[in-house]
Design a protein around this motif. Sequence first.
Motif, PDB file in Angstrom:
ATOM      1  N   ILE A  73     -29.924 -10.229  -8.540  1.00  0.00           N
ATOM      2  CA  ILE A  73     -31.174 -10.610  -7.626  1.00  0.00           C
ATOM      3  C   ILE A  73     -32.250  -9.547  -7.829  1.00  0.00           C
ATOM      4  O   ILE A  73     -32.045  -8.459  -7.807  1.00  0.00           O
ATOM      5  CB  ILE A  73     -30.859 -10.821  -6.311  1.00  0.00           C
ATOM      6  CG1 ILE A  73     -32.043 -11.501  -5.642  1.00  0.00           C
ATOM      7  CG2 ILE A  73     -30.414  -9.528  -5.470  1.00  0.00           C
ATOM      8  CD1 ILE A  73     -31.839 -11.998  -3.965  1.00  0.00           C
ATOM      9  N   GLU A  74     -33.569 -10.086  -8.190  1.00  0.00           N
ATOM     10  CA  GLU A  74     -34.668  -9.270  -7.991  1.00  0.00           C
ATOM     11  C   GLU A  74     -35.682  -9.509  -6.995  1.00  0.00           C
ATOM     12  O   GLU A  74     -35.685 -10.693  -6.716  1.00  0.00           O
ATOM     13  CB  GLU A  74     -35.709  -9.322  -9.461  1.00  0.00           C
ATOM     14  CG  GLU A  74     -36.609  -8.507  -9.424  1.00  0.00           C
ATOM     15  CD  GLU A  74     -37.812  -8.584 -10.573  1.00  0.00           C
ATOM     16  OE1 GLU A  74     -38.782  -7.527 -10.634  1.00  0.00           O
ATOM     17  OE2 GLU A  74     -37.666  -9.622 -11.463  1.00  0.00           O
ATOM     18  N   ILE A  75     -35.912  -8.630  -6.251  1.00  0.00           N
ATOM     19  CA  ILE A  75     -36.635  -8.697  -5.034  1.00  0.00           C
ATOM     20  C   ILE A  75     -38.295  -8.341  -5.309  1.00  0.00           C
ATOM     21  O   ILE A  75     -38.196  -7.366  -6.284  1.00  0.00           O
ATOM     22  CB  ILE A  75     -36.421  -7.874  -3.679  1.00  0.00           C
ATOM     23  CG1 ILE A  75     -36.131  -6.505  -3.996  1.00  0.00           C
ATOM     24  CG2 ILE A  75     -34.859  -8.487  -3.371  1.00  0.00           C
ATOM     25  CD1 ILE A  75     -35.968  -5.693  -2.864  1.00  0.00           C
ATOM     26  N   GLY A  76     -39.010  -8.921  -5.079  1.00  0.00           N
ATOM     27  CA  GLY A  76     -40.651  -8.783  -5.258  1.00  0.00           C
ATOM     28  C   GLY A  76     -40.586  -9.033  -6.686  1.00  0.00           C
ATOM     29  O   GLY A  76     -41.129  -8.140  -7.404  1.00  0.00           O
ATOM     30  N   LEU A  81     -41.283 -10.440 -15.060  1.00  0.00           N
ATOM     31  CA  LEU A  81     -40.789  -9.825 -16.322  1.00  0.00           C
ATOM     32  C   LEU A  81     -39.431  -9.189 -16.315  1.00  0.00           C
ATOM     33  O   LEU A  81     -38.706  -9.197 -17.206  1.00  0.00           O
ATOM     34  CB  LEU A  81     -41.699  -8.506 -16.591  1.00  0.00           C
ATOM     35  CG  LEU A  81     -41.350  -7.898 -17.975  1.00  0.00           C
ATOM     36  CD1 LEU A  81     -41.733  -9.093 -19.061  1.00  0.00           C
ATOM     37  CD2 LEU A  81     -42.537  -6.899 -18.095  1.00  0.00           C
ATOM     38  N   VAL A  82     -39.056  -8.612 -15.298  1.00  0.00           N
ATOM     39  CA  VAL A  82     -37.774  -7.903 -15.179  1.00  0.00           C
ATOM     40  C   VAL A  82     -36.631  -8.990 -15.346  1.00  0.00           C
ATOM     41  O   VAL A  82     -35.726  -8.883 -15.653  1.00  0.00           O
ATOM     42  CB  VAL A  82     -37.665  -6.863 -13.891  1.00  0.00           C
ATOM     43  CG1 VAL A  82     -36.337  -6.433 -13.357  1.00  0.00           C
ATOM     44  CG2 VAL A  82     -38.447  -5.741 -13.998  1.00  0.00           C
ATOM     45  N   SER A  83     -36.840 -10.083 -14.241  1.00  0.00           N
ATOM     46  CA  SER A  83     -36.053 -11.088 -14.309  1.00  0.00           C
ATOM     47  C   SER A  83     -35.512 -11.895 -15.612  1.00  0.00           C
ATOM     48  O   SER A  83     -34.719 -12.114 -15.829  1.00  0.00           O
ATOM     49  CB  SER A  83     -36.247 -12.178 -13.217  1.00  0.00           C
ATOM     50  OG  SER A  83     -36.264 -11.592 -11.967  1.00  0.00           O
ATOM     51  N   SER A  87     -32.160 -11.798 -17.683  1.00  0.00           N
ATOM     52  CA  SER A  87     -31.703 -13.010 -18.204  1.00  0.00           C
ATOM     53  C   SER A  87     -31.443 -12.956 -19.571  1.00  0.00           C
ATOM     54  O   SER A  87     -30.340 -13.344 -20.133  1.00  0.00           O
ATOM     55  CB  SER A  87     -32.763 -14.161 -17.880  1.00  0.00           C
ATOM     56  OG  SER A  87     -32.647 -14.346 -16.539  1.00  0.00           O
ATOM     57  N   LEU A  88     -32.257 -12.496 -20.356  1.00  0.00           N
ATOM     58  CA  LEU A  88     -32.117 -12.302 -21.906  1.00  0.00           C
ATOM     59  C   LEU A  88     -31.002 -11.586 -22.392  1.00  0.00           C
ATOM     60  O   LEU A  88     -30.369 -11.311 -23.372  1.00  0.00           O
ATOM     61  CB  LEU A  88     -33.413 -11.906 -22.663  1.00  0.00           C
ATOM     62  CG  LEU A  88     -34.659 -12.924 -22.574  1.00  0.00           C
ATOM     63  CD1 LEU A  88     -35.993 -12.031 -22.874  1.00  0.00           C
ATOM     64  CD2 LEU A  88     -34.458 -14.204 -23.236  1.00  0.00           C
ATOM     65  N   LEU A  89     -30.630 -10.498 -21.365  1.00  0.00           N
ATOM     66  CA  LEU A  89     -29.622  -9.564 -21.612  1.00  0.00           C
ATOM     67  C   LEU A  89     -28.321 -10.250 -21.153  1.00  0.00           C
ATOM     68  O   LEU A  89     -27.155  -9.440 -21.204  1.00  0.00           O
ATOM     69  CB  LEU A  89     -29.895  -8.210 -21.037  1.00  0.00           C
ATOM     70  CG  LEU A  89     -30.894  -7.226 -21.699  1.00  0.00           C
ATOM     71  CD1 LEU A  89     -31.286  -6.304 -20.586  1.00  0.00           C
ATOM     72  CD2 LEU A  89     -30.759  -6.905 -22.915  1.00  0.00           C
ATOM     73  N   GLY A  90     -28.485 -11.305 -20.667  1.00  0.00           N
ATOM     74  CA  GLY A  90     -26.951 -12.268 -20.398  1.00  0.00           C
ATOM     75  C   GLY A  90     -26.717 -12.391 -19.155  1.00  0.00           C
ATOM     76  O   GLY A  90     -25.741 -12.776 -18.594  1.00  0.00           O
ATOM     77  N   ALA A  91     -27.703 -11.970 -17.864  1.00  0.00           N
ATOM     78  CA  ALA A  91     -27.286 -11.850 -16.497  1.00  0.00           C
ATOM     79  C   ALA A  91     -27.614 -13.341 -16.034  1.00  0.00           C
ATOM     80  O   ALA A  91     -28.404 -14.192 -16.437  1.00  0.00           O
ATOM     81  CB  ALA A  91     -28.001 -10.945 -15.773  1.00  0.00           C
ATOM     82  N   LEU A  92     -26.959 -13.414 -15.003  1.00  0.00           N
ATOM     83  CA  LEU A  92     -27.128 -14.709 -14.025  1.00  0.00           C
ATOM     84  C   LEU A  92     -28.057 -14.191 -12.909  1.00  0.00           C
ATOM     85  O   LEU A  92     -27.789 -13.619 -12.133  1.00  0.00           O
ATOM     86  CB  LEU A  92     -25.909 -15.248 -13.585  1.00  0.00           C
ATOM     87  CG  LEU A  92     -25.915 -16.520 -12.580  1.00  0.00           C
ATOM     88  CD1 LEU A  92     -26.748 -17.601 -13.344  1.00  0.00           C
ATOM     89  CD2 LEU A  92     -24.584 -16.868 -12.171  1.00  0.00           C
ATOM     90  N   ALA A  95     -34.442 -14.754  -9.132  1.00  0.00           N
ATOM     91  CA  ALA A  95     -35.659 -14.133  -9.091  1.00  0.00           C
ATOM     92  C   ALA A  95     -36.424 -14.454  -7.698  1.00  0.00           C
ATOM     93  O   ALA A  95     -36.453 -15.830  -7.579  1.00  0.00           O
ATOM     94  CB  ALA A  95     -36.567 -14.343 -10.146  1.00  0.00           C
ATOM     95  N   THR A  96     -36.781 -13.422  -6.936  1.00  0.00           N
ATOM     96  CA  THR A  96     -37.333 -13.963  -5.358  1.00  0.00           C
ATOM     97  C   THR A  96     -38.620 -13.386  -5.296  1.00  0.00           C
ATOM     98  O   THR A  96     -39.001 -12.234  -5.762  1.00  0.00           O
ATOM     99  CB  THR A  96     -36.463 -13.500  -4.540  1.00  0.00           C
ATOM    100  OG1 THR A  96     -36.474 -11.981  -4.310  1.00  0.00           O
ATOM    101  CG2 THR A  96     -35.033 -13.868  -4.849  1.00  0.00           C
TER     102      THR A  96
END
Length: 223
Positions: A73-76, A81-83, A87-92, A95-96
């Motif tokens: 989970i990304e906050i703020g 960009l970070v999310s 995601s491109l690195l394989g994470a689920l 983005a918030t």
Amino acid sequence: EDEQMVAEIMRRRFFPAVITHKAWEGFHFAGHEIRITEATDCYGAVVWPSALVLCYFLETNSKQYNLVDKNVIEIGAGTGLVSIVASLLGALVTATDLPELLGNLQHNVLQNTKLKCKHQPCVKELSWGIDLEKNFPRSSCHFDYIMAADVVYHHPFLDELLLTFDHLCEKDTVILWAMKFRLDKENQFVGRFQTLFDLEVISNFPSWNITLYKAMRKGRMKV
């Protein structure tokens, strides 16, 4: 070393060859060209250097911090960009951000991840400190990583930010947090943060006044 690293990070950035009616910046991360639409009238809709630091770290440390199939989970999230990179690195990824930023965030996330990621990320509203258990119940929401880039700046919601970290972070959750040091009030937040979490400096960028931290619940860092 700092100057070389900053130069390497900035080489990942590019701009449109032709000026268009929509402001955007381009970035090269995780083997992809990422285009981010920005809005200069809002802090949350601009890519800040802390986000670049975190993206660069995720890409260059993908073996040590393997994001494949991890819940993030990304906050703020701002522009997303970070999310997108996670995601491109394989994470689920979830983005918030605040409701007024979700339209641009959703646009950037969808445009840069559709048919490119193992897991399609989702975009969700998160107002710090508000309805946390209702929207992110601890019984069903488990995050392997919490990511945050430049979430501590001149705003009156530092109590709510700390409450949000506390709610989302379980005993084995890893927080990756890039912070730009500006004013004493914001800088003091680090001390308050350390009442709940063990903090480890991963990287320092003095020329940007940015520090990249890893954090876990008290007593969990060395387990």
